[in-house]
Design a protein around this motif. Structure first.
Motif, short mmCIF file in Angstrom:
data_model
loop_
_atom_site.label_atom_id
_atom_site.label_comp_id
_atom_site.label_asym_id
_atom_site.label_seq_id
_atom_site.Cartn_x
_atom_site.Cartn_y
_atom_site.Cartn_z
N GLU A 38 0.84 -1.20 0.00
CA GLU A 38 0.00 0.00 0.00
C GLU A 38 0.88 1.25 0.00
O GLU A 38 1.89 1.32 0.69
CB GLU A 38 -0.90 0.01 1.24
CG GLU A 38 -2.00 -1.04 1.22
CD GLU A 38 -2.92 -0.91 2.42
OE1 GLU A 38 -2.76 0.08 3.18
OE2 GLU A 38 -3.78 -1.79 2.59
N GLY A 39 0.46 2.24 -0.76
CA GLY A 39 1.16 3.51 -0.76
C GLY A 39 2.55 3.47 -1.34
O GLY A 39 3.40 4.29 -0.98
N THR A 40 2.81 2.52 -2.23
CA THR A 40 4.14 2.46 -2.84
C THR A 40 4.36 3.70 -3.70
O THR A 40 3.43 4.28 -4.26
CB THR A 40 4.30 1.21 -3.71
OG1 THR A 40 3.19 1.10 -4.60
CG2 THR A 40 4.39 -0.03 -2.84
N ARG A 41 5.60 4.09 -3.80
CA ARG A 41 5.99 5.30 -4.51
C ARG A 41 6.41 4.96 -5.93
O ARG A 41 7.13 4.00 -6.16
CB ARG A 41 7.15 5.98 -3.77
CG ARG A 41 7.56 7.32 -4.36
CD ARG A 41 8.64 7.98 -3.52
NE ARG A 41 9.92 7.33 -3.66
CZ ARG A 41 10.52 6.66 -2.69
NH1 ARG A 41 9.96 6.53 -1.51
NH2 ARG A 41 11.69 6.10 -2.89
#
Length: 386
Positions: free
Chosen positions: A185-188
């Motif tokens: 989740e929320g990987t850049r």
């Protein structure tokens, strides 16, 4: 006294075990049917009564491990059981990772396609179990985690010495559990691999040949690439290649040397510039993932074509890999003093395998957040916090 011959099925299993071990240690091209027959203690004509040739030997050796893996995964009803199945096959069929990642591309096209379908089916079985336990996972995320777990276990195949089986199974099971628990989740989104800049100064012909050689040798195999193809890749005739390199083998050696110089410069430089072991390990991980995304062909050629080098060049390549591994093992043990050398080697090999596969495994290799994903999964395999 009457000497009983072993049953045909037993003899075939013995042949496949010897063939898998020889292919694993020396490379498919370096092993003849006579070598396999000698390892079993029979004649080459006797061997041909069981198998028609090397392609069938390689195919059957790979299928033996994959069939066992599929059976274990079909029976798995939890991620813990998935980890146990992967670990059991990785330890019980230790050459399998090398055969799948390095040698299976030399099989006939139809068999290569069938092998890929079997691996996809295994990954689908794993993803089904994983998503039952983690329903919040999107399908692509579950797929990437499952392929990473498969690759991490295959890393055991590249260790020069086999660790104690029970311990290796236990540790690999833990690594699979850690990979399958990673949050994506929320990987850049990272910058993708650098593309050629319009208007940039042209490279010298020798440098163009080195880059083309790495790409072609990895994708087609050393023996399947002609000098005409190498020349055409950079806009010259085949014979003109010999103005820059005495032989195709010398071109292979020079291309691998150039690539590993870049790898050492980028990764060792990042490690040396960091303040303290934990920061150095994180910087090294980021640098290795970045290098792998830009140089997937080199990492593939390093694994698949080293055996095609002349003996002195082969020793230099093996020495480099040993030194590179030692740097990471020592660094991990500084960060995690409770890890002994055996555990650290298993973890580092697993890291390299999952990154090397991850940057070349479509469609996941096209993810814009792949770099961040691989760093997260890499930390889990090494057992360090983000």
């Amino acid at each position: 006294m009457v000497v009983r011959r072993p049953p045909a099925r037993s003899r075939q299993a013995q042949i496949l075990a010897v063939a898998a071990d020889r292919f694993h240690r020396s490379g498919y091209h370096q092993v003849s049917m006579t070598d396999v027959a000698a390892g079993v203690g029979i004649t080459a004509p006797a061997l041909y009564r069981h198998f028609r040739g090397k392609p069938e030997l390689l195919d059957r050796a790979v299928r033996l491990g994959l069939d066992e893996l599929a059976a274990g995964l079909r029976a798995a009803d939890s991620t813990a059981a998935v980890g146990a199945a992967l670990a059991a096959v990785a330890v019980g069929h230790r050459p399998l990772g090398t055969l799948v990642q390095r040698d299976a591309r030399l099989l006939p096209p139809a068999r290569r396609a069938a092998l890929r379908r079997e691996l996809r089916a295994d990954a689908t079985l794993m993803a089904g179990v994983l998503r039952a336990e983690r329903p919040e996972l999107a399908g692509p995320d579950a797929g990437l985690l499952c392929w990473s777990a498969l690759s991490a276990c295959a890393g055991l195949s590249y260790q020069s010495a086999a660790p104690q089986p029970r311990r290796a199974e236990r540790l690999l099971g833990e690594l699979v559990a850690a990979v399958l628990a990673v949050s994506l989740e929320g990987t850049r989104t990272d910058p993708g691999p650098a593309a050629a800049t319009a208007g940039a100064a042209p490279q010298p012909r020798r440098e163009e040949l080195l880059a083309a050689a790495v790409r072609l040798f990895h994708r087609r195999g050393f023996d399947n690439v002609s000098t005409d193809q190498l020349g055409a890749a950079v806009g010259i005739s085949g014979p003109s290649v010999y103005r820059h390199f005495e032989s195709k083998q010398q071109l292979l050696a020079a291309s691998l040397v150039r690539s590993r110089e870049r790898l050492w410069h980028e990764v060792e430089g990042a490690i040396a510039a960091a303040a303290g072991p934990s920061a150095a390990l994180e910087a090294g991980l980021a640098a290795y993932v970045g290098f792998a995304r830009r140089n997937g062909d080199y990492l593939g050629a390093m694994l698949s074509e080293t055996e095609r080098l002349a003996a002195p060049d082969r020793r230099a390549a093996v020495d480099f890999r040993r030194d590179f591994l030692r740097t990471w093992v020592e660094l991990l043990r500084l960060v995690r003093p409770e890890c002994d050398a055996v555990e650290a080697r298993i973890r580092v090999h697993a890291l390299f395998a999952l990154v090397n596969d991850g940057v070349r495994n479509r469609p996941y290799s096209a993810r814009p957040d792949l770099g961040d994903c691989l760093r997260r999964i890499g930390r889990a395999v090494l057992g360090v916090a983000g």
